[in-house]
Scaffold this motif. Structure first.
Motif, PDB file in Angstrom:
ATOM      1  N   PRO A 212     -28.990  -7.295  -5.509  1.00 47.39           N
ATOM      2  CA  PRO A 212     -28.490  -6.383  -6.544  1.00 47.39           C
ATOM      3  C   PRO A 212     -27.102  -5.841  -6.188  1.00 47.39           C
ATOM      4  CG  PRO A 212     -30.262  -5.366  -5.259  1.00 47.39           C
ATOM      5  CD  PRO A 212     -30.223  -6.798  -4.880  1.00 47.39           C
ATOM      6  N   ARG A 257     -32.813  -1.090  -5.849  1.00 46.83           N
ATOM      7  CA  ARG A 257     -33.316  -1.556  -7.145  1.00 46.83           C
ATOM      8  C   ARG A 257     -33.465  -3.073  -7.122  1.00 46.83           C
ATOM      9  NH1 ARG A 257     -29.320  -4.240  -9.833  1.00 46.83           N
ATOM     10  NH2 ARG A 257     -27.146  -3.684  -9.398  1.00 46.83           N
ATOM     11  N   THR A 260     -30.948  -7.426 -11.774  1.00 42.53           N
ATOM     12  CA  THR A 260     -31.078  -7.378 -13.235  1.00 42.53           C
ATOM     13  C   THR A 260     -31.080  -8.791 -13.819  1.00 42.53           C
ATOM     14  OG1 THR A 260     -28.689  -7.303 -13.633  1.00 42.53           O
ATOM     15  CG2 THR A 260     -29.828  -5.184 -13.284  1.00 42.53           C
ATOM     16  N   ASP A 261     -31.530  -8.897 -15.076  1.00 43.58           N
ATOM     17  CA  ASP A 261     -31.492 -10.182 -15.775  1.00 43.58           C
ATOM     18  C   ASP A 261     -30.060 -10.714 -15.826  1.00 43.58           C
ATOM     19  OD1 ASP A 261     -34.203 -10.113 -16.225  1.00 43.58           O
ATOM     20  OD2 ASP A 261     -34.024  -9.330 -18.269  1.00 43.58           O
ATOM     21  N   LYS A 283     -38.407 -13.666 -12.950  1.00 41.07           N
ATOM     22  CA  LYS A 283     -38.374 -12.280 -12.490  1.00 41.07           C
ATOM     23  C   LYS A 283     -39.711 -11.844 -11.888  1.00 41.07           C
ATOM     24  CE  LYS A 283     -37.329  -9.589 -15.834  1.00 41.07           C
ATOM     25  NZ  LYS A 283     -37.072  -8.672 -16.955  1.00 41.07           N
TER      26      LYS A 283
END
Length: 294
Positions: A212, A257, A260-261, A283
């Motif tokens: 991330p 985190r 993300t996509d 995911k």
């Protein structure tokens, strides 16, 4: 049976530790071989796991100190048991007898010197490939000792940025070192070869875990690999399994985190545009449930 480590230079750290009870290496280990798990494993890339699983031997200790390591209980806390060279040979041959598709040595780098005589002993008795599953932070000199003993190399290529590799893995020279390592691996095993069932017999799969907040570094890695290796010279495994549970103690907020996509998809699209072939993850792979029990 395994070789005494008098002045350890197994890995690029070249810490020169005597690896005895009084002086462990940077990896945290002594001269003995420690393993934490020896069992079939079904969650590697499809041509490695197949239907019957990969015969994994998880080694204790590590020459990197990744702040997000999902196997920290064995890499840093050193949970494992000592095995002699003879016992390790028996374990490997026993795994093969279970019908696994390969023998998969996981995080073996800091044991290279001790493992060479083990591999020389078991190799003539195996009709399945031997996989060297590593962080990519390898010494070319040490890798040369594995020529003819390893059939499949499964290295990571974690970072291009020296800043990221220094902060996250205490290895500011990671990119340069991993570059030399994958070129040596390719020299040894060449282009991927598969059997009629789609299982890899020989070759190299390079793994990259998208982190991330590090999308641009991931894309830089893809361009670098496309520059230094022929497009059909390796398979790319683009991983999305990063989970923040293992890095919540760190000061790096981006690591708190999941990916993300947008981050993962943009890196995957770049791989496709570069003509890199291989494997991707959904995911649902980003869960600690896939971490083996040690």
């Amino acid at each position: 049976m395994y070789k005494e480590v008098s002045c350890c230079r197994n890995c690029p750290r070249r810490c020169s530790a005597k690896r005895n009870a009084e002086q462990v290496g940077y990896c945290g280990m002594t001269k003995e071989i420690y393993i934490s798990r020896c069992a079939p494993h079904l969650w590697e890339e499809p041509p490695i796991s197949g239907m019957k699983g990969s015969g994994t031997v998880f080694f204790t200790g590590c020459n990197l100190r990744c702040v997000f390591c999902q196997n920290a209980v064995i890499s840093r806390d050193h949970k494992g048991e000592i095995v002699t060279g003879e016992e390790l040979c028996r374990n490997i041959l026993s795994l093969a007898d279970e019908g696994v598709h390969n023998i998969n040595l996981v995080t073996p780098t800091h044991y290279t010197e001790q493992l060479i005589p083990v591999l020389k002993k078991v190799k003539p008795h195996l009709d399945i490939p031997i996989v060297w599953n590593s962080s990519g932070y390898e010494s070319v000199e040490a890798l040369r000792g594995l020529e003819g003993l390893v059939d499949i190399y499964l290295p990571d290529f974690k970072y291009m940025s020296d800043e990221l590799s220094s902060a996250y893995s205490s290895a500011p020279d990671y990119a340069q070192t991993a570059t030399h390592a994958v070129l040596e691996m390719y020299r040894q095993v060449g282009k991927p070869i598969f059997n009629s069932n789609g299982l890899m017999k020989r070759g190299m799969i390079i793994r990259h875990l998208v982190l991330p907040g590090c999308r641009k570094d991931s894309i830089a890695i893809l361009h670098h690999l496309a520059d230094i290796l022929p497009p059909d010279g390796f398979k790319l495994s683009l991983m999305r399994q990063y989970t923040p549970e293992f890095a919540l103690h760190t000061p790096y907020k981006n690591l708190h985190r999941k990916v993300t996509d947008f981050e993962y998809t943009s890196v995957l699209e770049e791989a496709v545009s570069l003509g890199l072939d291989g494997y991707s993850q959904g995911k649902d792979s980003a869960t600690a449930q896939f971490t083996p029990s040690f």
